[in-house]
Design an enzyme around this catalytic site. Structure first.
Site, PDB file in Angstrom:
ATOM      1  N   GLY A 188       0.892  -1.162  -0.038  1.00  0.00           N
ATOM      2  CA  GLY A 188      -0.134  -0.076  -0.260  1.00  0.00           C
ATOM      3  C   GLY A 188       0.824   1.230  -0.037  1.00  0.00           C
ATOM      4  CB  ALA A 189       2.174   3.225  -2.660  1.00  0.00           C
ATOM      5  CB  VAL A 191      -1.545   8.860   3.932  1.00  0.00           C
ATOM      6  CG1 VAL A 191      -0.782  10.112   4.719  1.00  0.00           C
ATOM      7  CG2 VAL A 191      -2.431   9.217   3.030  1.00  0.00           C
ATOM      8  CB  ILE A 192       0.252   4.431   6.603  1.00  0.00           C
ATOM      9  CG1 ILE A 192      -0.962   5.061   7.435  1.00  0.00           C
ATOM     10  CG2 ILE A 192       1.124   3.470   7.571  1.00  0.00           C
ATOM     11  CD1 ILE A 192      -1.740   4.189   8.218  1.00  0.00           C
ATOM     12  CD  GLU A 211      -1.100   1.728  -4.604  1.00  0.00           C
ATOM     13  OE1 GLU A 211      -0.856   2.008  -3.052  1.00  0.00           O
ATOM     14  OE2 GLU A 211      -2.338   1.323  -4.977  1.00  0.00           O
ATOM     15  NE  ARG A 280      -6.866   3.824  11.090  1.00  0.00           N
ATOM     16  CZ  ARG A 280      -6.189   3.004  11.988  1.00  0.00           C
ATOM     17  NH1 ARG A 280      -5.022   2.512  11.879  1.00  0.00           N
ATOM     18  NH2 ARG A 280      -6.882   3.205  13.168  1.00  0.00           N
ATOM     19  CG  ASP A 320     -11.015   7.580  11.177  1.00  0.00           C
ATOM     20  OD1 ASP A 320     -10.647   9.098  11.181  1.00  0.00           O
ATOM     21  OD2 ASP A 320      -9.721   7.122  11.675  1.00  0.00           O
ATOM     22  CB  ALA A 328      -6.499  13.948  13.446  1.00  0.00           C
ATOM     23  CG  HIS A 452      11.289  39.155   0.089  1.00  0.00           C
ATOM     24  ND1 HIS A 452      11.286  38.159  -1.092  1.00  0.00           N
ATOM     25  CD2 HIS A 452      12.536  39.628  -0.115  1.00  0.00           C
ATOM     26  CE1 HIS A 452      12.459  38.020  -1.438  1.00  0.00           C
ATOM     27  NE2 HIS A 452      13.299  38.847  -0.965  1.00  0.00           N
TER      28      HIS A 452
HETATM   29  P1  FAD Z   1      -9.695   6.931  17.008  1.00  0.00           P
HETATM   30  O1  FAD Z   1      -8.382   7.855  17.120  1.00  0.00           O
HETATM   31  O2  FAD Z   1      -9.296   5.799  16.360  1.00  0.00           O
HETATM   32  O3  FAD Z   1     -10.232   6.959  18.346  1.00  0.00           O
HETATM   33  C1  FAD Z   1     -11.217   6.046  18.975  1.00  0.00           C
HETATM   34  C2  FAD Z   1     -11.248   5.787  20.138  1.00  0.00           C
HETATM   35  O4  FAD Z   1     -12.088   5.037  20.713  1.00  0.00           O
HETATM   36  C3  FAD Z   1     -10.109   4.725  20.618  1.00  0.00           C
HETATM   37  O5  FAD Z   1      -9.280   5.037  21.589  1.00  0.00           O
HETATM   38  C4  FAD Z   1     -10.794   3.374  20.731  1.00  0.00           C
HETATM   39  O6  FAD Z   1     -10.131   2.468  21.745  1.00  0.00           O
HETATM   40  C5  FAD Z   1     -12.063   4.003  21.633  1.00  0.00           C
HETATM   41  N1  FAD Z   1     -13.186   2.859  21.393  1.00  0.00           N
HETATM   42  C6  FAD Z   1     -13.547   2.461  20.088  1.00  0.00           C
HETATM   43  N2  FAD Z   1     -14.687   1.671  20.776  1.00  0.00           N
HETATM   44  C7  FAD Z   1     -15.050   1.831  22.076  1.00  0.00           C
HETATM   45  C8  FAD Z   1     -15.805   1.544  22.967  1.00  0.00           C
HETATM   46  N3  FAD Z   1     -17.015   0.580  22.601  1.00  0.00           N
HETATM   47  N4  FAD Z   1     -15.740   1.518  24.117  1.00  0.00           N
HETATM   48  C9  FAD Z   1     -14.660   2.384  24.601  1.00  0.00           C
HETATM   49  N5  FAD Z   1     -13.804   3.099  23.833  1.00  0.00           N
HETATM   50  C10 FAD Z   1     -13.823   2.644  22.489  1.00  0.00           C
HETATM   51  N6  FAD Z   1      -4.712  11.926  10.401  1.00  0.00           N
HETATM   52  C11 FAD Z   1      -4.101  13.082  10.480  1.00  0.00           C
HETATM   53  O7  FAD Z   1      -5.090  14.012  10.538  1.00  0.00           O
HETATM   54  N7  FAD Z   1      -3.080  13.587  10.530  1.00  0.00           N
HETATM   55  C12 FAD Z   1      -2.178  12.584  10.492  1.00  0.00           C
HETATM   56  O8  FAD Z   1      -0.887  13.079  10.682  1.00  0.00           O
HETATM   57  C13 FAD Z   1      -2.276  11.321  10.669  1.00  0.00           C
HETATM   58  N8  FAD Z   1      -1.505  10.486  10.951  1.00  0.00           N
HETATM   59  C14 FAD Z   1      -1.647   9.138  10.974  1.00  0.00           C
HETATM   60  C15 FAD Z   1      -0.663   8.172  10.952  1.00  0.00           C
HETATM   61  C16 FAD Z   1      -0.960   6.695  11.396  1.00  0.00           C
HETATM   62  C17 FAD Z   1      -0.012   5.721  11.287  1.00  0.00           C
HETATM   63  C18 FAD Z   1      -2.327   6.406  11.402  1.00  0.00           C
HETATM   64  C19 FAD Z   1      -2.592   4.981  11.525  1.00  0.00           C
HETATM   65  C20 FAD Z   1      -3.309   7.178  11.359  1.00  0.00           C
HETATM   66  C21 FAD Z   1      -3.070   8.804  11.195  1.00  0.00           C
HETATM   67  N9  FAD Z   1      -4.176   9.649  11.019  1.00  0.00           N
HETATM   68  C22 FAD Z   1      -3.755  11.056  10.891  1.00  0.00           C
HETATM   69  C23 FAD Z   1      -5.643   9.044  11.041  1.00  0.00           C
HETATM   70  C24 FAD Z   1      -5.963   9.681  12.438  1.00  0.00           C
HETATM   71  O9  FAD Z   1      -5.164   8.880  13.408  1.00  0.00           O
HETATM   72  C25 FAD Z   1      -7.554   9.307  12.669  1.00  0.00           C
HETATM   73  O10 FAD Z   1      -8.287   9.874  11.317  1.00  0.00           O
HETATM   74  C26 FAD Z   1      -8.142   9.427  13.841  1.00  0.00           C
HETATM   75  O11 FAD Z   1      -7.161   9.168  15.045  1.00  0.00           O
HETATM   76  C27 FAD Z   1      -9.636   9.462  14.036  1.00  0.00           C
HETATM   77  O12 FAD Z   1     -10.055   9.641  15.356  1.00  0.00           O
HETATM   78  P2  FAD Z   1     -11.215   9.168  15.965  1.00  0.00           P
HETATM   79  O13 FAD Z   1     -11.398   9.629  16.997  1.00  0.00           O
HETATM   80  O14 FAD Z   1     -12.458   9.239  14.917  1.00  0.00           O
HETATM   81  O15 FAD Z   1     -10.906   7.580  16.072  1.00  0.00           O
HETATM   82  P1  NAD Z   2      -4.539   5.075   2.271  1.00  0.00           P
HETATM   83  O1  NAD Z   2      -6.110   4.862   1.886  1.00  0.00           O
HETATM   84  O2  NAD Z   2      -4.042   6.332   2.286  1.00  0.00           O
HETATM   85  O3  NAD Z   2      -3.461   4.068   1.284  1.00  0.00           O
HETATM   86  C1  NAD Z   2      -3.711   2.747   1.218  1.00  0.00           C
HETATM   87  C2  NAD Z   2      -3.085   2.344  -0.458  1.00  0.00           C
HETATM   88  O4  NAD Z   2      -3.208   0.930  -0.433  1.00  0.00           O
HETATM   89  C3  NAD Z   2      -3.846   2.812  -1.560  1.00  0.00           C
HETATM   90  O5  NAD Z   2      -2.865   3.689  -2.434  1.00  0.00           O
HETATM   91  C4  NAD Z   2      -4.690   1.607  -2.172  1.00  0.00           C
HETATM   92  O6  NAD Z   2      -4.534   1.636  -3.388  1.00  0.00           O
HETATM   93  C5  NAD Z   2      -3.624   0.572  -1.602  1.00  0.00           C
HETATM   94  N1  NAD Z   2      -4.048  -0.587  -1.535  1.00  0.00           N
HETATM   95  C6  NAD Z   2      -5.112  -1.192  -1.363  1.00  0.00           C
HETATM   96  N2  NAD Z   2      -5.184  -2.534  -1.046  1.00  0.00           N
HETATM   97  C7  NAD Z   2      -4.137  -2.843  -1.867  1.00  0.00           C
HETATM   98  C8  NAD Z   2      -3.489  -4.334  -1.981  1.00  0.00           C
HETATM   99  N3  NAD Z   2      -4.235  -5.372  -1.814  1.00  0.00           N
HETATM  100  N4  NAD Z   2      -2.381  -4.556  -2.584  1.00  0.00           N
HETATM  101  C9  NAD Z   2      -1.388  -3.252  -2.666  1.00  0.00           C
HETATM  102  N5  NAD Z   2      -1.881  -1.772  -2.304  1.00  0.00           N
HETATM  103  C10 NAD Z   2      -3.232  -2.086  -1.893  1.00  0.00           C
HETATM  104  O7  NAD Z   2      -4.458   4.121   3.597  1.00  0.00           O
HETATM  105  P2  NAD Z   2      -3.312   4.126   4.670  1.00  0.00           P
HETATM  106  O8  NAD Z   2      -2.221   4.383   4.193  1.00  0.00           O
HETATM  107  O9  NAD Z   2      -3.694   2.715   5.333  1.00  0.00           O
HETATM  108  O10 NAD Z   2      -3.955   5.201   5.950  1.00  0.00           O
HETATM  109  C11 NAD Z   2      -5.387   4.698   6.257  1.00  0.00           C
HETATM  110  C12 NAD Z   2      -5.867   6.096   6.835  1.00  0.00           C
HETATM  111  O11 NAD Z   2      -5.056   6.743   7.749  1.00  0.00           O
HETATM  112  C13 NAD Z   2      -5.992   7.060   5.667  1.00  0.00           C
HETATM  113  O12 NAD Z   2      -7.266   7.460   5.301  1.00  0.00           O
HETATM  114  C14 NAD Z   2      -5.300   8.437   5.992  1.00  0.00           C
HETATM  115  O13 NAD Z   2      -5.997   9.460   5.500  1.00  0.00           O
HETATM  116  C15 NAD Z   2      -5.033   8.266   7.541  1.00  0.00           C
HETATM  117  N6  NAD Z   2      -3.871   8.782   7.545  1.00  0.00           N
HETATM  118  C16 NAD Z   2      -3.552  10.149   7.497  1.00  0.00           C
HETATM  119  C17 NAD Z   2      -2.093  10.645   7.704  1.00  0.00           C
HETATM  120  C18 NAD Z   2      -1.712  11.831   7.309  1.00  0.00           C
HETATM  121  O14 NAD Z   2      -3.012  12.612   7.318  1.00  0.00           O
HETATM  122  N7  NAD Z   2      -0.905  12.415   7.094  1.00  0.00           N
HETATM  123  C19 NAD Z   2      -1.019   9.742   7.837  1.00  0.00           C
HETATM  124  C20 NAD Z   2      -1.392   8.422   7.984  1.00  0.00           C
HETATM  125  C21 NAD Z   2      -2.616   8.200   8.139  1.00  0.00           C
END
Ligand code: FAD
Ligand code: NAD
Length: 476
Positions: A188-189, A191-192, A211, A280, A320, A328, A452
């Site tokens: 998966g190429a 964001v992550i 990808e 995700r 999410d 976020a 500037h």
């Molecule tokens: P979450 O952050 O997933 O929080 C949900 C919470 O609810 C969790 O703590 C979970 O344990 C809890 N929960 C769930 N069900 C229950 C239940 N029944 N009872 C009690 N608790 C419960 N987004 C950005 O905007 N910028 C970034 O740079 C960015 N980087 C990322 C990097 C990575 C590696 C990953 C994986 C994601 C990244 N994201 C980024 C995406 C971002 O993390 C999510 O969009 C964001 O966390 C979503 O927020 P949320 O509150 O909806 O859910």
């Molecule tokens: P993503 O949707 O950004 O990328 C997933 C990639 O995997 C896509 O390019 C897709 O075409 C590819 N893919 C799907 N199935 C595949 C397969 N079977 N084999 C090969 N490639 C495949 O998802 P992610 O990188 O897992 O990130 C998850 C979410 O977390 C995203 O929605 C993103 O917005 C959020 N996130 C955000 C940030 C940020 O805002 N900087 C950073 C990390 C994560």
């Protein structure tokens, strides 16, 4: 009574905890339930974002970017350092400290605002009733006039490459490596893939990213994506497009990945660690009791209207676990807006103006429509671009890769999208977000004075270029 609230929020991530704080600011009695547990068993608010997403990934990106700059950029400034290397344990310790500080900060914010934190599992039973299970197994029934569901998302699994927690891991696993894998595979190429691929590449791993799609970063403006890919490949990220993975198995401490390439030929790849990051999916396991009245859509998201109302009266869902980009800041705005609506206040989330940022080097950021999307609408448009090569500040920073691109309507000059690949793109995009929030035209940006020498002059010049009036580069 102690267990009766105006608002109960289930989920303490960036969508849930702001909802609880805003509810308390609105003089409502609020509680926030969260069950997040870290690898070491500790509990923390903050959800994916603070514990295993945005914050730890940015900490590692910053550390490794500094290493990279010391290794390849310092010499250009005349700084002589000798060999520079990374202490991975110290890097990880710093990251863990930042995460701990930030997640602990939420408890302090709750205390200051008057939110009741409840660490454990929450289940919505229906009709304002929430079951709370504490870590010791004790169960309490709580009631609330309004309930906000903010349960977040989890990594999508890939059947042909199942997680084993050691060799085949998700993004959380890839944030926690205690040593640099010699060969790292990423499926998966997205964001992550590019952010974590950059982290481990800068530390010396050989990184191959597979990808499935034929184009890179298909959600981004393709001119931007192509520019970024060029730089990533130069940095040594081996991005293979059109790669369809058919299987991955662990043997002798390594992972054997089978896939077909863009031409359909069978290929195999051996790596020491494999990260699966193919998107995700919403997380709602154990959240809703039978008959709660809250419906999910066919993809598992909680069904909501434009204002985040679910199908059950008095129940809202944000972040999410509902439709829209998994970001976020999108979740935060939804959470705050819902808490205001509950209090009878006006609130609006502008889904057309949500910025996206990818924290690689060069950074990638955009807001609004891509050129492909604008073209598809059939509305006549104009484009202005400015390369950072022509920016004095970018040159001084030794960071002159990339460009700013402004897309605007030809008829009324309204800005339709802004796309940046280059230094500090994630900060630069904020000005474009504000401009678009106010329905600004390129003329508005053209008539705004930019200091500037700053990188923001790139946005000014790109806006001028849309009318072929750029000063610091030839107009074409
Ligand atoms: P979450 O952050 O997933 O929080 C949900 C919470 O609810 C969790 O703590 C979970 O344990 C809890 N929960 C769930 N069900 C229950 C239940 N029944 N009872 C009690 N608790 C419960 N987004 C950005 O905007 N910028 C970034 O740079 C960015 N980087 C990322 C990097 C990575 C590696 C990953 C994986 C994601 C990244 N994201 C980024 C995406 C971002 O993390 C999510 O969009 C964001 O966390 C979503 O927020 P949320 O509150 O909806 O859910
Ligand atoms: P993503 O949707 O950004 O990328 C997933 C990639 O995997 C896509 O390019 C897709 O075409 C590819 N893919 C799907 N199935 C595949 C397969 N079977 N084999 C090969 N490639 C495949 O998802 P992610 O990188 O897992 O990130 C998850 C979410 O977390 C995203 O929605 C993103 O917005 C959020 N996130 C955000 C940030 C940020 O805002 N900087 C950073 C990390 C994560």
């Amino acid at each position: 009574m102690a267990d009766e609230y105006d608002v109960i929020v289930i989920g303490g991530g960036p969508a849930g905890y702001p909802a609880a704080i805003r509810a308390a600011q609105n003089k409502l009695k609020a509680a926030c339930i969260d069950e997040w547990q870290n690898y070491d068993g500790s509990r923390a608010f903050g959800g994916t974002c603070l514990n295993a997403g945005c914050i730890p990934s940015k900490a590692l990106l910053e550390s490794t970017e500094l290493l990279h700059r010391a290794q390849v950029e310092f010499a250009a400034h005349g700084i002589q350092t000798g060999a520079v290397s990374m202490d991975v344990a110290a890097m990880q310790k710093r990251k863990a400290g930042i995460v701990k500080g930030m997640t602990g900060g939420i408890l302090q914010l709750f205390k200051a605002a008057g939110v009741t934190p409840l660490q454990g599992h929450g289940r919505f039973l229906g009709l304002g009733q929430v079951e709370f299970t504490a870590p010791d197994g004790s169960v309490r029934q709580l009631s609330a006039k309004q309930v906000v569901l903010a349960s977040g998302s989890q990594p999508a699994p890939l059947k042909s490459a199942p997680f084993d927690g050691r060799h085949i891991v998700d993004s959380w696993g890839a944030l926690e490596f205690d040593a640099v894998p010699k060969r790292l595979g990423i499926i998966g190429a997205g964001v992550i893939g590019v952010e974590l691929g950059s982290v481990w590449r800068r530390l010396g791993a050989e990184v191959v990213i597979l990808e499935a799609l034929p184009e890179f970063l298909s959600i981004a403006d393709q001119q931007l994506a192509k520019e970024a890919l060029k730089h990533f490949r130069k940095q040594g990220l081996d991005v293979r497009l059109g790669a369809k993975v058919s299987g991955a198995r662990v043997a002798d401490g390594a992972v054997q990945v089978e896939y077909s390439d863009a031409a359909g030929a069978s290929q195999s790849l051996t790596v020491d660690r494999l990260v699966v990051c193919i998107g995700r999916r919403p997380f709602t396991q154990g959240l809703l009791a039978e008959g709660s009245g809250v419906e999910l859509d066919e993809r598992g998201f909680i069904k909501v209207d434009h204002e985040c109302r679910t199908t059950a009266p008095g129940v809202w869902a944000v972040g999410d676990c509902v439709r829209g980009p998994m970001l976020a800041h999108k979740g935060k705005e939804e959470g705050v807006a819902v808490a205001d609506r509950i209090a009878g206040l006006y609130a609006e989330v502008n889904y057309d103006v949500i910025p996206s940022v990818i924290y690689t080097a060069p950074e990638i950021a955009w807001v609004g429509k891509t050129e492909e999307q604008v073209k598809a609408t059939g509305r006549p448009y104009k484009v202005g671009s400015f390369p950072f090569l022509a920016s004095g500040r970018a040159r001084a920073m030794e960071a002159s890769q990339g460009f700013v691109k402004v897309i605007a309507a030809k008829d009324d000059d309204q800005i339709l999208g802004v796309h940046v690949v280059g230094p500090m793109a994630g900060e630069l995009i904020a000005e474009a977000v504000l401009a678009m929030e106010y329905s600004a035209s390129t003329e508005d940006l053209q008539r705004t004075i930019h200091a500037h020498p700053t990188l923001s002059e790139g946005l000014h010049e790109a806006a001028l270029a849309a009318d072929k009036r750029a000063i610091d580069m030839p107009n074409r």
